[in-house]
Design a protein around this motif. Sequence first.
Motif, PDB file in Angstrom:
ATOM      1  N   PHE A 205       0.869  -1.143  -0.009  1.00 37.53           N
ATOM      2  CA  PHE A 205       0.075  -0.029  -0.194  1.00 37.53           C
ATOM      3  C   PHE A 205       1.009   1.213   0.015  1.00 37.53           C
ATOM      4  O   PHE A 205       1.672   1.412   0.997  1.00 37.53           O
ATOM      5  N   VAL A 206       0.626   2.224  -0.842  1.00 42.23           N
ATOM      6  CA  VAL A 206       1.495   3.140  -1.198  1.00 42.23           C
ATOM      7  C   VAL A 206       0.753   4.643  -0.700  1.00 42.23           C
ATOM      8  O   VAL A 206       1.378   5.735  -0.887  1.00 42.23           O
ATOM      9  N   GLY A 207      -0.437   4.869  -0.380  1.00 44.29           N
ATOM     10  CA  GLY A 207      -1.264   5.977   0.259  1.00 44.29           C
ATOM     11  C   GLY A 207      -2.188   6.202  -1.046  1.00 44.29           C
ATOM     12  O   GLY A 207      -2.102   5.678  -2.042  1.00 44.29           O
TER      13      GLY A 207
ATOM     14  N   ILE B  29       0.890  -1.163  -5.004  1.00 45.88           N
ATOM     15  CA  ILE B  29       1.810  -1.523  -5.940  1.00 45.88           C
ATOM     16  C   ILE B  29       1.768  -3.030  -5.747  1.00 45.88           C
ATOM     17  O   ILE B  29       2.331  -3.539  -4.705  1.00 45.88           O
ATOM     18  N   HIS B  30       1.583  -3.792  -6.764  1.00 44.59           N
ATOM     19  CA  HIS B  30       1.545  -5.285  -6.690  1.00 44.59           C
ATOM     20  C   HIS B  30       2.275  -5.975  -7.806  1.00 44.59           C
ATOM     21  O   HIS B  30       2.287  -5.436  -8.886  1.00 44.59           O
TER      22      HIS B  30
ATOM     23  N   VAL C 189       4.647  -5.508 -12.533  1.00 40.09           N
ATOM     24  CA  VAL C 189       4.543  -4.756 -11.436  1.00 40.09           C
ATOM     25  C   VAL C 189       3.651  -3.605 -11.942  1.00 40.09           C
ATOM     26  O   VAL C 189       3.812  -2.702 -12.848  1.00 40.09           O
ATOM     27  N   ILE C 190       2.270  -3.416 -11.009  1.00 42.17           N
ATOM     28  CA  ILE C 190       1.288  -2.494 -11.384  1.00 42.17           C
ATOM     29  C   ILE C 190       1.094  -1.724 -10.146  1.00 42.17           C
ATOM     30  O   ILE C 190       1.241  -2.225  -9.184  1.00 42.17           O
TER      31      ILE C 190
ATOM     32  N   ALA D  73       9.500  -0.347  -4.161  1.00 41.25           N
ATOM     33  CA  ALA D  73       8.155  -0.599  -4.954  1.00 41.25           C
ATOM     34  C   ALA D  73       8.053   0.459  -6.048  1.00 41.25           C
ATOM     35  O   ALA D  73       7.757  -0.195  -7.244  1.00 41.25           O
ATOM     36  N   TYR D  74       8.343   1.695  -5.853  1.00 40.75           N
ATOM     37  CA  TYR D  74       8.343   2.484  -7.016  1.00 40.75           C
ATOM     38  C   TYR D  74       9.256   2.273  -7.881  1.00 40.75           C
ATOM     39  O   TYR D  74       9.120   2.649  -9.317  1.00 40.75           O
ATOM     40  N   ASP D  75      10.439   1.791  -7.493  1.00 43.24           N
ATOM     41  CA  ASP D  75      11.531   1.476  -8.350  1.00 43.24           C
ATOM     42  C   ASP D  75      11.260   0.295  -9.358  1.00 43.24           C
ATOM     43  O   ASP D  75      11.357   0.186 -10.707  1.00 43.24           O
ATOM     44  N   TYR D  76      10.397  -0.744  -8.775  1.00 47.43           N
ATOM     45  CA  TYR D  76       9.905  -1.887  -9.544  1.00 47.43           C
ATOM     46  C   TYR D  76       8.876  -1.339 -10.556  1.00 47.43           C
ATOM     47  O   TYR D  76       8.935  -1.990 -11.476  1.00 47.43           O
TER      48      TYR D  76
END
Length: 209
Positions: free
Chosen positions: A37-39, A44-45, A82-83, A131-134
Amino acid sequence: MESEKKLSNKIDGSELQPGDHIYSWRKLKTYAHHGIFVGEDKVIHFTSSKADSGYSSTATVSKNVSKKKPCTKCGYDGKAGVIETCLDCFLKGGELYRYGYNISRRRLMFTRFGTCTSVSCGPVEDTLRRAYDYLKNGYITDYSFLEKNCEDFAVNCKTGLTVPTGADTNTLSGQPCFLRLMEKPYLLAAYPIVRIHEDSKLRKICPKH
């Protein structure tokens, strides 16, 4: 330990914090889908064309295949990899759970694979950065239920650890371990020992990423 104050990992959406590793059960709780959960109602999963709709040990990513009508909230159209989607698309009508970290062995031995680990997680900033890098550059490998799945992705984001691959490791991540165990009923009596052993083995030999 904060994660041990509750008997269940089930939470309400109002309890979510950016950087939380969350999951939701699928198919009568035969497996769960995991993400970060990124807010702002976003998750991102890591998913494949088959992995989020049913168990498949050979599921692979098909990033350009899309057959789903785009979500009106986040635009998710069924693509894999990765979405980033809204929480509703992640849950798919299921209930929300938070994955446990730094769980004691006393509790771990009576928990299901794929719900928690004895490993400690890092700072929230590191979780979100990974997470954001992936999301931008793709995960370190293609999707594989047995070796690199959504749970492994989320654990990697939280800890920097990754599941080793190759036949010589004889190592599976949480959910495949549970399914393999169900194939060998004679091992169920030793479940607490197997649970601790597999979690310890998995995390000790994982290299830092």
